[in-house]
Design an enzyme around this catalytic site. Structure first.
Site, PDB file in Angstrom:
ATOM      1  CG  ASP A  82      -2.155   0.708   1.131  1.00 13.41           C
ATOM      2  OD1 ASP A  82      -2.425   1.254   0.060  1.00 13.41           O
ATOM      3  OD2 ASP A  82      -2.925   0.711   2.116  1.00 13.41           O
ATOM      4  CD  GLU A 180     -11.742   1.820   3.016  1.00 17.59           C
ATOM      5  OE1 GLU A 180     -10.673   1.809   2.393  1.00 17.59           O
ATOM      6  OE2 GLU A 180     -11.818   1.978   4.250  1.00 17.59           O
TER       7      GLU A 180
HETATM    8  O1  KIV Z   1      -4.760   0.004   4.474  1.00 16.72           O
HETATM    9  C1  KIV Z   1      -5.518  -0.949   4.318  1.00 16.72           C
HETATM   10  O2  KIV Z   1      -5.546  -1.907   5.108  1.00 16.72           O
HETATM   11  C2  KIV Z   1      -6.413  -0.905   3.165  1.00 16.72           C
HETATM   12  C3  KIV Z   1      -7.546  -1.864   3.155  1.00 16.72           C
HETATM   13  C4  KIV Z   1      -8.564  -1.437   4.133  1.00 16.72           C
HETATM   14  C5  KIV Z   1      -8.112  -2.031   1.797  1.00 16.72           C
HETATM   15  O3  KIV Z   1      -6.257  -0.102   2.309  1.00 16.72           O
END
Ligand code: KIV
Length: 263
Positions: A82, A180
């Site tokens: 991410d 989301e």
């Molecule tokens: O940061 C995270 O865990 C996410 C998920 C909620 C999709 O982006």
């Protein structure tokens, strides 16, 4: 479960539901990997582990540290990294950040929050051999700007924006999208607007798969429980009971027993 490919992920659309679970360390990545199609090193760790009120504070260096651990624990898994706030401010910065991620971790792909406004960033990465998962709808990195964590897709204009976002992310070359915090009646239209899988969190049962944060799924995160979370374990309660038992045993002298020290 062995590492799946981007082609397998794409082929899952309309065929089977994709399971995505977050992990932040090797210990839990090992537990999660056998059941997850995708292991996500989510910036949510800033909140659930870092104790922050949002995801803004976590840095690229910190995310890389956690991703290295997850990749060691889930070495056969498709790990998605991410991209944290600020690491994708523009296409140049995003490419430099993502190249670091690919060189320093074994992540298979990166995830970027944002729709139409991030299409150029996503395109720059996908045209430079970096696999991208999109993230639209409620995008926590935009929460301070937009006034909090708000459910999306509440009227026709908002649904049209979500569809534009999904198409822009797909056109930029993403292989999947996280959707989301979206009202249920908007979800099928967004999901059907693209050919790539849409993985939901707080976005009804109509997505091509679901993602949950592991500490929500296992009930370790107690600060609050969003409506979309189902706890499959009361982890915090069980952990507190076990810790209290250990403390009581130490205080009473019941721990350690003769079997637990060297004679
Ligand atoms: O940061 C995270 O865990 C996410 C998920 C909620 C999709 O982006």
């Amino acid at each position: 479960m062995s590492k799946i490919t981007i082609e397998t992920i794409k082929a899952a659309k309309n065929t089977r539901k994709l399971v995505t679970i977050t992990a932040y360390d090797a210990l839990f990545a090992r537990l999660i990997a056998p059941e997850a199609d995708i292991v996500l090193v989510g910036d949510s760790l800033a909140m659930s582990f870092g104790g922050h009120n949002d995801t803004i504070a976590i840095t690229l260096d910190e995310m890389i540290y956690h991703a290295k651990a997850v990749c060691r624990g889930a070495s056969d898994s498709f790990v998605v990294f991410d991209m944290p706030f600020g690491s994708c401010a523009n296409a140049k910065t995003a490419l430099e950040s993502a190249i670091r991620v690919y060189k320093e971790t074994d992540a298979s792909a990166v995830k970027i929050e944002g729709g139409v406004e991030k299409a150029d960033v996503i395109k720059r990465l996908t045209t430079n051999a970096i696999a991208v998962m999109g993230h639209i709808g409620l995008t926590p990195q935009f929460a301070r700007q937009s006034g909090g964590f708000r459910v999306q897709g509440k009227d026709e204009a908002a649904i049209a924006k979500l569809i534009d976002d999904a198409k822009a992310v797909e056109d930029a070359g993403a292989f999947a999208i996280v959707l989301e915090g979206v009202k249920a009646n908007a979800v099928p239209r967004v999901v059907q607007s693209v050919k790539i899988p849409v993985i939901g969190i707080g976005a009804s049962a109509d997505c091509d798969g679901q993602v949950l944060v592991w500490s929500d799924l296992l009930g370790f995160f107690e600060a609050f429980k969003p409506k979309f979370v189902r706890r499959y374990l009361e982890g915090a309660t069980l952990a507190k009971e076990a810790i209290a038992k250990f403390a009581a045993d130490v205080r009473s002298g019941a721990f350690p027993s003769a079997a637990e020290f060297y004679i």
